[in-house]
Design a protein around this motif. Sequence first.
Motif, short mmCIF file in Angstrom:
data_model
loop_
_atom_site.label_atom_id
_atom_site.label_comp_id
_atom_site.label_asym_id
_atom_site.label_seq_id
_atom_site.Cartn_x
_atom_site.Cartn_y
_atom_site.Cartn_z
N LEU A 136 0.81 -1.22 0.00
CA LEU A 136 0.00 0.00 0.00
C LEU A 136 0.84 1.27 0.00
N SER A 137 2.10 1.17 -0.38
CA SER A 137 2.93 2.36 -0.48
C SER A 137 2.89 2.87 -1.93
N HIS A 138 3.44 4.06 -2.13
CA HIS A 138 3.55 4.63 -3.47
C HIS A 138 4.97 5.14 -3.65
N ASP A 139 5.65 4.59 -4.64
CA ASP A 139 7.06 4.94 -4.86
C ASP A 139 7.88 4.75 -3.60
N GLY A 140 7.56 3.69 -2.85
CA GLY A 140 8.32 3.36 -1.66
C GLY A 140 7.95 4.16 -0.42
N ARG A 141 6.96 5.03 -0.50
CA ARG A 141 6.55 5.85 0.66
C ARG A 141 5.18 5.41 1.16
N LYS A 142 5.06 5.36 2.49
CA LYS A 142 3.77 5.07 3.08
C LYS A 142 2.84 6.26 2.90
N LEU A 143 1.55 5.96 2.72
CA LEU A 143 0.54 7.01 2.54
C LEU A 143 -0.49 7.03 3.66
N GLY A 144 -0.33 6.16 4.64
CA GLY A 144 -1.31 6.13 5.73
C GLY A 144 -2.60 5.44 5.35
N LEU A 145 -2.52 4.41 4.51
CA LEU A 145 -3.71 3.71 4.03
C LEU A 145 -4.03 2.45 4.83
N ASP A 176 -1.88 13.28 -1.61
CA ASP A 176 -0.63 12.98 -0.90
C ASP A 176 0.09 14.28 -0.56
N THR A 177 0.18 14.60 0.73
CA THR A 177 0.84 15.85 1.13
C THR A 177 2.36 15.73 1.14
N GLY A 178 2.87 14.52 0.97
CA GLY A 178 4.31 14.34 0.88
C GLY A 178 5.04 14.27 2.20
N ALA A 179 4.31 14.37 3.31
CA ALA A 179 4.95 14.36 4.63
C ALA A 179 4.51 13.13 5.40
N PRO A 180 5.45 12.37 5.98
CA PRO A 180 5.05 11.22 6.80
C PRO A 180 4.46 11.68 8.12
N ALA A 181 3.74 10.78 8.77
CA ALA A 181 3.15 11.08 10.07
C ALA A 181 3.48 9.95 11.04
N GLY A 193 -4.03 12.40 10.90
CA GLY A 193 -3.49 13.67 10.44
C GLY A 193 -1.99 13.73 10.67
N GLY A 194 -1.47 14.94 10.80
CA GLY A 194 -0.04 15.11 11.03
C GLY A 194 0.81 14.89 9.81
N GLY A 195 0.20 14.68 8.65
CA GLY A 195 0.92 14.37 7.42
C GLY A 195 0.13 13.37 6.61
N TYR A 196 0.85 12.56 5.85
CA TYR A 196 0.22 11.57 4.98
C TYR A 196 -0.80 12.24 4.05
N CYS A 197 -2.06 11.80 4.08
CA CYS A 197 -3.00 12.17 3.03
C CYS A 197 -4.23 12.89 3.55
#
Length: 337
Positions: A94-103, A205-210, A303-307
């Motif tokens: 459930l990542s996108h380009d190797g980044r978690k999205l909080g899904l 995708d806000t581009g920031a991890p949470a 919240g705090g990032g992710y999507c």
Amino acid sequence: MTVQLAASGKLFLAGEYAVLDPGRPALVVGIDWKMHAVAEPGAPGLQILHRPSGLLWDGGQAPAELRFAARAALLAMAFCGKRGGVRISFEDDLSHDGRKLGLGGSAAASVLAVRAVCALADRPAGEDEILALAAGAHWAEQGGSGSGADVAAAALGGILEVRSRIVWQSAEEVMALPGERVAASRPLDVRRLAIPPELRLLLVDTGAPANTRSLVREVRAFARGAPARWQARAGEISAAEGKLRDALESCDAQSALDAVRRGAAAMAALGEDARVPIATPELAKACALASAAGAAGKPSGAGGGYCAVVVAFGDETRDRAEAALRPHFPVFRVAPA
């Protein structure tokens, strides 16, 4: 025997944080962005492979990528009475380009691990039992925390109203129980909502991890230290959830959009009171752009990032919101599974 399995990613539409209070509801949606796994007979014992990283776990302390799946598989094996010979391969995460999205990757992995073991065992499990086992394992692996709403979305898909009925006191208690008792515990009260035909969803995708665990821990500390203020903020979040549920069930688009905006404002107010960055500047910008285009947005999850999740009705409004957001953020079209 080889079994192909899939579980939905999740988005929170309403009720975040408040759902941590037993009995308060959340609205979640299991979406068509899915995690996939393959279950097959293997060597003695339990093997779990994470193909994106190449990690293989076959005992001992599980790596971060596999710890939820490992705990869920072990609990399912206790329930099924299966001693080993299970190999589970996770094809994606459930990542996108190797980044978690909080899904909700950990929730989906827990569901898939339980389904995998049960599929290979001589003792099949019903959907309620699979949900209870996955929710119990996920809650335990989080250190005795979480509402389980993300697990319900992963297991069942669609739009769900979920209330936590978890009565366990610790992770150790869950794992010490016979598997049959965990499976019969019914820790979640789930009600499925009909999906309005004009409903459209965007994932921004806000581009920031949470750090979801840290955010929840800080909000819980706020709730303990200022219970009256917590009840007021949780009540606002729950009220927005109820309005959104009613609007979706009556296909009242304008009321639904108003409820989403109200929920976003309530989450931001909770963050301000608790001094926790729930509504980051990026999330606030995404929500403002969506609202200006005639849609409505809010943080999905802690919240705090992710999507952010953007709710629109009809293709025209969805397309207008997407066009407004795309110059600033990656945007994905998703739908209830």
